[in-house]
Design a protein around this motif. Structure first.
Motif, mmCIF file in Angstrom:
data_model
loop_
_atom_site.group_PDB
_atom_site.id
_atom_site.type_symbol
_atom_site.label_atom_id
_atom_site.label_comp_id
_atom_site.label_asym_id
_atom_site.label_seq_id
_atom_site.Cartn_x
_atom_site.Cartn_y
_atom_site.Cartn_z
ATOM 1 N N HIS A 270 0.847 -1.204 0.000
ATOM 2 C CA HIS A 270 0.000 0.000 0.000
ATOM 3 C C HIS A 270 0.876 1.245 0.000
ATOM 4 O O HIS A 270 2.097 1.164 0.191
ATOM 5 C CB HIS A 270 -0.935 0.009 1.216
ATOM 6 N N LYS A 271 0.265 2.378 -0.203
ATOM 7 C CA LYS A 271 1.011 3.639 -0.151
ATOM 8 C C LYS A 271 1.536 3.854 1.268
ATOM 9 O O LYS A 271 1.012 3.279 2.228
ATOM 10 C CB LYS A 271 0.090 4.813 -0.538
ATOM 11 N N ASN A 272 2.558 4.684 1.384
ATOM 12 C CA ASN A 272 3.086 5.009 2.707
ATOM 13 C C ASN A 272 2.008 5.680 3.547
ATOM 14 O O ASN A 272 1.308 6.587 3.080
ATOM 15 C CB ASN A 272 4.289 5.941 2.595
ATOM 16 N N ILE A 273 1.871 5.228 4.783
ATOM 17 C CA ILE A 273 0.866 5.802 5.681
ATOM 18 C C ILE A 273 1.487 6.990 6.409
ATOM 19 O O ILE A 273 2.290 6.831 7.340
ATOM 20 C CB ILE A 273 0.359 4.764 6.690
ATOM 21 N N THR A 274 1.142 8.167 5.975
ATOM 22 C CA THR A 274 1.701 9.388 6.560
ATOM 23 C C THR A 274 0.592 10.356 6.950
ATOM 24 O O THR A 274 -0.517 10.295 6.417
ATOM 25 C CB THR A 274 2.658 10.095 5.580
ATOM 26 N N TYR A 275 0.932 11.235 7.869
ATOM 27 C CA TYR A 275 -0.013 12.247 8.351
ATOM 28 C C TYR A 275 0.549 13.636 8.050
ATOM 29 O O TYR A 275 1.386 14.143 8.790
ATOM 30 C CB TYR A 275 -0.221 12.110 9.858
ATOM 31 N N PRO A 276 0.103 14.263 6.976
ATOM 32 C CA PRO A 276 0.560 15.635 6.695
ATOM 33 C C PRO A 276 -0.255 16.642 7.503
ATOM 34 O O PRO A 276 -1.450 16.451 7.752
ATOM 35 C CB PRO A 276 0.270 15.802 5.184
#
Length: 315
Positions: A270-276
């Motif tokens: 999956h896509k990278n799980i990030t919090y912008p």
């Protein structure tokens, strides 16, 4: 003559004594004046500092944040106000990332937006909801597979196990980033049909109104919900066998919806799980908002809070 010399000597002696006395007074006076001046200066500095502290403008920040940050961010805000008494926080709105953007689009006010996916923040930037110059990737997270806490029948689950179709599953709907990530991963084992035919990290992980599980091993076995908290609750109650949530959600719902982790989803599915996070374009407190975001990334005490609730700093 001798008498005259004695008189002159006496006069000189008196004069010398008087001169020394004057010098002593002068020195004492100067020292006293210097001390008085220093005290006055110190008092002035102290007064200026007190005046500056008293004049710190009170600021109330409104934050829109992803559901999964509920516990961690609330604790972080309390700590920030302890360190910066002039800054308080309005009733922070915790929603799915898609809902946060919808609220901004509808005209709701916020100083800061923190989403649970890069794609959602990309949309916010494209639509002008945020100030791009303030955007920063704040946290990382992991996607895990969970089941009811006391479920003795399920102890370990992989994506390949899910692909056998022997489990009922709950994931977030299109508005929930955790659900998007889960669908991306499920597509790699033939359990999610991306409307655009993409797989894994190339997929958006959104059904876009289609029955994306039809014809797969999960056909008729998937429940979707509008928040990751609700997804966790489905697993905790036993409504479904397993659910896909974040590591942080296991900590966040430990009391209300206890679950146990039975598998970690491979990050390369999956896509990278990030919090912008970013200051909004409409913020009336942009400087204070930017300062808070910076603090979230750099303060050693708040770093312990993020770790406690299952988040990892991105930088």
């Amino acid at each position: 003559m001798k008498r005259m010399k004695l008189i002159l000597a006496a006069v000189c002696a008196v004069a010398l004594v008087a001169a020394f006395a004057l010098v002593g007074c002068s020195s004492s006076s100067s020292s006293s004046a210097a001390s008085s001046s220093a005290a006055s200066s110190e008092a002035s500095s102290s007064a200026s500092a007190s005046s500056a502290a008293a004049s710190a403008e009170a600021v109330e920040l409104q934050i829109f944040a992803a559901n999964s940050l509920t516990k961690a961010l609330a604790e972080a805000q309390d700590l920030y106000t302890q360190q910066n008494p002039n800054v308080t926080f309005a009733d922070t709105q915790y929603k799915s990332s898609g809902e946060l953007n919808s609220m901004l689009e509808a005209g709701s006010y916020a100083d800061i937006e923190i989403t649970a996916s890069k794609g959602t923040m990309d949309t916010a930037e494209e639509k002008g909801y945020i100030d791009p110059a303030t955007r920063v990737t704040m946290f990382k997270n992991d996607l895990v597979i969970v089941t009811k806490a006391d479920n003795a029948d399920i102890t370990a689950v992989t994506l390949d196990d899910v692909a056998t179709g022997k489990y009922t599953v709950c994931v977030g709907d299109d508005s929930v980033p955790a659900g998007n990530y889960a669908n991306q991963s499920l597509s790699t084992v033939g359990c999610f049909n991306d409307p655009d035919g993409k797989v894994g990290s190339e997929s958006a992980g959104k059904a876009n109104g289609t029955d994306a599980y039809a014809g797969t091993p999960l056909d008729g076995k998937v429940v979707t919900d509008t928040s990751v908290g609700n997804v966790c609750q489905h697993a905790a109650s036993g409504d479904v066998d397993i659910a896909f949530v974040y590591t942080s959600d296991v900590e966040r719902f430990a009391e209300k919806s206890p679950v146990k982790v039975v598998g970690t989803v491979p990050a390369d599915t999956h896509k990278n799980i990030t919090y912008p996070g970013a200051v909004t374009a409409q913020s009336k407190n942009a400087e204070a908002a930017a300062a808070f975001l910076d603090w979230c990334m750099t303060d050693k005490d708040v770093a312990e809070i993020w770790q406690k609730w299952g988040f990892e700093l991105a930088a």
